[in-house]
Scaffold this active site. Structure first.
Site, PDB file in Angstrom:
ATOM      1  N   CYS A  89       4.993  -0.470   2.651  1.00 26.64           N
ATOM      2  CA  CYS A  89       5.656  -1.549   2.677  1.00 26.64           C
ATOM      3  C   CYS A  89       7.051  -1.669   3.229  1.00 26.64           C
ATOM      4  O   CYS A  89       7.464  -2.606   4.058  1.00 26.64           O
ATOM      5  CB  CYS A  89       5.688  -2.513   1.361  1.00 26.64           C
ATOM      6  SG  CYS A  89       6.671  -1.755  -0.169  1.00 26.64           S
ATOM      7  N   ASP A 122       0.915  -1.129   0.069  1.00 22.33           N
ATOM      8  CA  ASP A 122       0.118  -0.059  -0.097  1.00 22.33           C
ATOM      9  C   ASP A 122       0.861   1.337   0.209  1.00 22.33           C
ATOM     10  O   ASP A 122       0.311   2.563   0.335  1.00 22.33           O
ATOM     11  CB  ASP A 122      -1.012  -0.035   1.455  1.00 22.33           C
ATOM     12  CG  ASP A 122      -0.063   0.062   2.460  1.00 22.33           C
ATOM     13  OD1 ASP A 122       1.045   0.015   2.376  1.00 22.33           O
ATOM     14  OD2 ASP A 122      -0.901  -0.083   3.680  1.00 22.33           O
ATOM     15  N   HIS A 154       8.883  -3.587  -4.057  1.00 24.12           N
ATOM     16  CA  HIS A 154       8.029  -4.049  -2.791  1.00 24.12           C
ATOM     17  C   HIS A 154       9.283  -4.614  -1.887  1.00 24.12           C
ATOM     18  O   HIS A 154      10.179  -5.480  -2.358  1.00 24.12           O
ATOM     19  CB  HIS A 154       7.141  -5.026  -3.210  1.00 24.12           C
ATOM     20  CG  HIS A 154       6.489  -5.621  -2.025  1.00 24.12           C
ATOM     21  ND1 HIS A 154       5.367  -4.847  -1.438  1.00 24.12           N
ATOM     22  CD2 HIS A 154       6.167  -6.774  -1.348  1.00 24.12           C
ATOM     23  CE1 HIS A 154       4.649  -5.391  -0.423  1.00 24.12           C
ATOM     24  NE2 HIS A 154       5.434  -6.658  -0.342  1.00 24.12           N
TER      25      HIS A 154
END
Length: 226
Positions: A97, A94, A203
């Site tokens: 991370c 979101d 990520h």
């Protein structure tokens, strides 16, 4: 009229005191959790002791890969996790991370990501000289942007995290030529190690040995941490 003014003042004072108490409660719980789980440090490090780390260079985010490249990179990362017997605790993608993954490593729950972000941003503000040279924009604008929930962390915030938490941060990456990156505190000897996976510049997740993988229980949070 006088009674109304007094009521507003009392309400404002009460709200301020409540907010201060929330911060103190948050910090107290975070410290307790950190101490409780500190004994688990080092397990992943032993597993990856044969890897030669690449020196870390702080930088802001600049390139975001397309979906095809990101998918290939993630497959490469998964293969590396399998080779080294590691387990990823997946955190929400979101925009928080990096902070969620750091929170999971420090407090064994990603739910303290707001607290972690605040601590890192405070480090950026308090020690401007350590980081300003890596930021190609107005520095105040940079750390104000980084204070916003959902703003992606970068390699500058990772360096600030290593400095703030006096931790060596180790990244197992999806990069073809850079498998393992180490971020060391600039001014102190690290007191612990934090292990993250990092793929395609998009990520972060939290890493554990498979045998130490958490069972993902419901996070232990008090009502004021929601």
């Amino acid at each position: 009229m006088w009674m109304g003014t007094q009521s507003v003042g009392e309400c404002s004072s009460s709200t301020s005191l409540s907010s201060q108490q929330d911060v103190e409660d948050d910090r107290m719980i975070a410290v307790i959790l950190s101490e409780e789980y500190a004994k688990l440090d080092g397990a992943v490090a032993r597993r990856l002791s044969n890897l030669a780390p690449i020196p870390h260079v702080p930088r802001i985010n600049s390139y975001i890969p397309n979906l095809s490249d990101a998918s290939l990179d993630h497959q490469r990362l998964l293969q590396r996790l399998n080779v080294y017997g590691l387990y990823e605790v997946k955190v929400s993608g979101d925009g928080n991370c990096q902070f969620r993954a750091l929170s999971d490593q420090i407090y064994k729950s990603p739910e303290y990501h707001k607290h972690v972000r605040k601590e890192i941003v405070q480090q950026l503000k308090d020690y401007r000289a350590l980081y300003e040279g890596y930021v190609p924009m107005k520095y105040k604008r940079y750390y104000k942007k980084m204070a916003k929930s959902g703003e992606w962390g970068d390699h500058v915030t990772l360096q600030a995290a290593a400095d703030k938490f006096v931790a060596k941060i180790c990244l197992l990456t999806s990069f073809r030529d850079t498998c393992f990156i180490e971020i060391m505190p600039q001014c102190q000897t690290p007191k612990r190690e934090l292990w993250l996976s990092f793929w395609s510049e998009v990520h972060y997740n939290s890493l554990y040995e498979i045998r130490d993988a958490p069972t993902q229980p419901t996070p232990r949070r008090k009502h004021w941490l929601f």
